[in-house]
Design a protein around this motif. Structure first.
Motif, PDB file in Angstrom:
ATOM      1  N   ILE A 416      44.147 -14.460   6.912  1.00 47.88           N
ATOM      2  CA  ILE A 416      44.114 -13.624   8.109  1.00 47.88           C
ATOM      3  C   ILE A 416      45.505 -13.095   8.452  1.00 47.88           C
ATOM      4  CG2 ILE A 416      43.748 -13.690  10.609  1.00 47.88           C
ATOM      5  CD1 ILE A 416      41.436 -15.659  10.067  1.00 47.88           C
ATOM      6  N   VAL A 417      46.532 -13.937   8.300  1.00 47.31           N
ATOM      7  CA  VAL A 417      47.899 -13.537   8.651  1.00 47.31           C
ATOM      8  C   VAL A 417      48.483 -12.579   7.618  1.00 47.31           C
ATOM      9  CG1 VAL A 417      50.259 -14.379   8.962  1.00 47.31           C
ATOM     10  CG2 VAL A 417      48.341 -15.616   9.990  1.00 47.31           C
ATOM     11  N   THR A 418      48.319 -12.899   6.330  1.00 49.58           N
ATOM     12  CA  THR A 418      48.952 -12.096   5.269  1.00 49.58           C
ATOM     13  C   THR A 418      48.063 -10.988   4.743  1.00 49.58           C
ATOM     14  OG1 THR A 418      48.152 -13.530   3.481  1.00 49.58           O
ATOM     15  CG2 THR A 418      50.238 -14.135   4.552  1.00 49.58           C
ATOM     16  N   ARG A 419      46.753 -11.056   5.090  1.00 54.43           N
ATOM     17  CA  ARG A 419      45.753 -10.114   4.561  1.00 54.43           C
ATOM     18  C   ARG A 419      45.660 -10.187   3.033  1.00 54.43           C
ATOM     19  NH1 ARG A 419      44.044  -6.914   8.654  1.00 54.43           N
ATOM     20  NH2 ARG A 419      45.402  -6.739  10.478  1.00 54.43           N
ATOM     21  N   ARG A 420      46.010 -11.345   2.517  1.00 52.43           N
ATOM     22  CA  ARG A 420      45.898 -11.585   1.070  1.00 52.43           C
ATOM     23  C   ARG A 420      45.095 -12.857   0.866  1.00 52.43           C
ATOM     24  NH1 ARG A 420      51.858 -12.105  -0.788  1.00 52.43           N
ATOM     25  NH2 ARG A 420      50.799 -12.783  -2.700  1.00 52.43           N
ATOM     26  N   GLN A 421      44.100 -12.792   0.020  1.00 56.83           N
ATOM     27  CA  GLN A 421      43.239 -13.944  -0.232  1.00 56.83           C
ATOM     28  C   GLN A 421      43.773 -14.743  -1.419  1.00 56.83           C
ATOM     29  OE1 GLN A 421      39.140 -12.908  -0.691  1.00 56.83           O
ATOM     30  NE2 GLN A 421      38.426 -15.018  -0.795  1.00 56.83           N
ATOM     31  N   PRO A 422      43.916 -16.077  -1.283  1.00 61.65           N
ATOM     32  CA  PRO A 422      44.346 -16.887  -2.441  1.00 61.65           C
ATOM     33  C   PRO A 422      43.376 -16.687  -3.611  1.00 61.65           C
ATOM     34  CG  PRO A 422      44.374 -18.192  -0.422  1.00 61.65           C
ATOM     35  CD  PRO A 422      43.690 -16.905  -0.092  1.00 61.65           C
ATOM     36  N   SER A 423      43.888 -16.764  -4.813  1.00 61.52           N
ATOM     37  CA  SER A 423      43.037 -16.558  -5.985  1.00 61.52           C
ATOM     38  C   SER A 423      42.025 -17.685  -6.122  1.00 61.52           C
ATOM     39  CB  SER A 423      43.894 -16.496  -7.247  1.00 61.52           C
ATOM     40  OG  SER A 423      44.461 -17.765  -7.532  1.00 61.52           O
ATOM     41  N   GLU A 424      40.902 -17.392  -6.776  1.00 61.15           N
ATOM     42  CA  GLU A 424      39.876 -18.407  -6.985  1.00 61.15           C
ATOM     43  C   GLU A 424      40.408 -19.554  -7.838  1.00 61.15           C
ATOM     44  OE1 GLU A 424      36.348 -16.640  -8.503  1.00 61.15           O
ATOM     45  OE2 GLU A 424      35.940 -15.482  -6.675  1.00 61.15           O
ATOM     46  N   LYS A 425      41.271 -19.246  -8.781  1.00 60.91           N
ATOM     47  CA  LYS A 425      41.854 -20.291  -9.623  1.00 60.91           C
ATOM     48  C   LYS A 425      42.687 -21.253  -8.772  1.00 60.91           C
ATOM     49  CE  LYS A 425      41.556 -20.565 -13.425  1.00 60.91           C
ATOM     50  NZ  LYS A 425      40.577 -21.334 -14.242  1.00 60.91           N
TER      51      LYS A 425
END
Length: 456
Positions: A416-425
């Motif tokens: 939510i803060v960075t607008r970047r989703q951690p990778s599934e890996k």
């Protein structure tokens, strides 16, 4: 296997069943609310087989094709291993580690397809519902039984005070009498506030002397800088409620109702004195002085490495004279909220003790939890314990550890803060690490139980 052990095991399973069901339903509720499919909803774990299992039949459209709705996509069941439960949410990396599903294109009914704020609510749903359950139980208790209060004058050993209270003149054992011109009754919020903001407080010391303590003007701001302390608490006589298996108290033949008064001729009028005295005699045998049916006795008792005898204290309401305050239905709800919040703050504050040597040694698993249940059935005791366990379950699940709800929440807040989703890996590896940590903690805690049972 004793009947007491079986009875406590049943109480533990009933409590865990309720807590697990409510926790998983919290995830299920928000998943259904946002149109996310739940593939499995289970009370308890089901390795190899289930005690009960139900899969709703899919609906069919006018052409005869199967049409699954959200709830019809779920397999409901009861497992045989009462160590928890699970709510398997479609399109989410969880303890099932279903990597094949995650390789497929995301579907609109999956967790990963929903906005971050919806996924966040789904993840905190279990914790939220556990805390709500605690509030509901506490509200029900004060409505059905009333709230038990002990007047200051009936607390025969007085009160224990925080360190900052000691600095301005309070002594452990003092019984509060008056704050300025206000007569003090029992330690409810407004009475404590009156003491913190008064100019003077009068106390009864040593059961005979009336002492006036001057209260600094800013004391209300500095009295409880350490939130884990609280300003004061009842000074508890050491009256045994239960003895724990294979520990010193049981081996020496101590019984419920025994009142410990001294260790090696050192007076221990309350638990405040008993604890440090026993810690000084860790891994030794002491001469324990106690009263049984009013007659003083002395026995040799083993103290373990953590300075413990293996006893549970009798509740204050069963030691002192008790006054009962009744609540209406509408009054019981806000009171239940306050009680739930107080338990939450108290438990969170105590977590730091786990990182001490004594805290690690006293950490227990299912055996330790089961031991706190009473030996005979009591609805009041059962629900009091269940409510507190519900608060503990909520707090433990929100800890920022991968594989727990709190770990998922941290990753979602990052998104939510960075607008970047951690990778599934990354999420898969974090889930694996988190599960290993949890298994290690589970083995350590229950290993402590086993060690205490067989070797203490």
């Amino acid at each position: 296997m004793s009947s007491t052990f079986l009875f406590k095991t049943l109480e533990l399973i009933l409590a865990l069943g309720l807590l697990v069901m409510v926790h998983e339903f919290g995830h299920y509720f928000f998943s259904r609310l946002f149109g996310v499919w739940v593939e499995k909803f289970y009370l308890f774990f089901n390795p190899w087989f289930s005690l009960a299992k139900w899969k709703p039949a899919a609906k069919k459209d006018k052409n005869g094709n199967e049409v699954k709705t959200s709830w019809r996509a779920t397999t409901y069941g009861i497992g045989w291993l009462p160590l928890g439960g699970y709510c398997k949410i479609a399109g989410m990396i969880d303890e099932s580690m279903d990597k094949e599903q995650m390789k497929q294109p995301a579907q609109p009914y999956e967790f990963r397809s929903k906005p971050a704020w919806q996924r966040l609510l789904i993840m905190v749903g279990g914790v939220l519902f556990n805390f709500i359950l605690a509030i509901v139980i506490y509200s029900g208790i004060v409505y059905a039984y009333g709230e038990m209060n002990i007047n200051f004058v009936d607390a025969v050993e007085g009160m224990d005070y925080c360190e900052n209270a000691h600095k301005i003149g309070f002594q452990d054992g003092d019984i509060p009498l008056m704050a300025d011109d206000h007569v003090l009754t029992y330690p409810k919020g407004e009475e404590i506030q009156a003491m913190l903001t008064a100019k003077t407080v009068k106390v009864l010391r040593n059961h005979k002397d009336t002492v006036t303590i001057n209260i600094p003007a800013d004391f209300v701001f500095t009295a409880t800088e350490d939130a884990s302390e609280g300003f004061m608490r009842y000074r508890m006589p050491v009256v045994i409620s239960q003895v724990q298996p294979r520990m010193g108290a049981e081996k020496a033949g101590l019984q419920s109702g025994d009142h410990i008064i001294a260790v090696n001729d050192t007076p221990t009028p309350s638990y405040t004195e008993l604890t440090p005295t026993l810690e000084k005699h860790a891994n030794k045998t002491v001469a324990l002085h106690y009263l049984r049916a009013g007659v003083e006795r002395v026995d040799s008792v083993e103290v373990d490495g953590a300075g413990k005898l293996g006893i549970l204290l009798t509740e204050p309401t069963k030691v002192f004279k008790v006054n009962i305050k009744k609540y209406s239905l509408m009054e019981s709800i806000p009171r239940g909220c306050v009680m739930g919040w107080d338990k939450l703050v108290s438990y969170v504050s105590s977590l730091k003790l786990l990182f001490t040597k004594q805290g690690a040694q006293s950490l227990g698993g299912f055996g330790a939890i089961g031991s706190i249940f009473p030996e005979t059935w009591s609805w009041l005791d059962f629900f009091n314990i269940t409510a507190f366990l519900s608060v503990i379950l909520a707090v433990m699940n929100i800890l920022p550890i991968p594989a727990l709800d709190g770990g998922h929440v941290i990753f979602l807040l990052y998104e939510i803060v960075t607008r970047r989703q951690p990778s599934e890996k990354f999420l898969e590896r974090a889930q694996t690490v988190g599960m290993l940590l949890l298994f290690a903690l589970l083995l350590f805690a229950n290993g402590n139980d086993i060690y205490r049972y067989f070797f203490k």
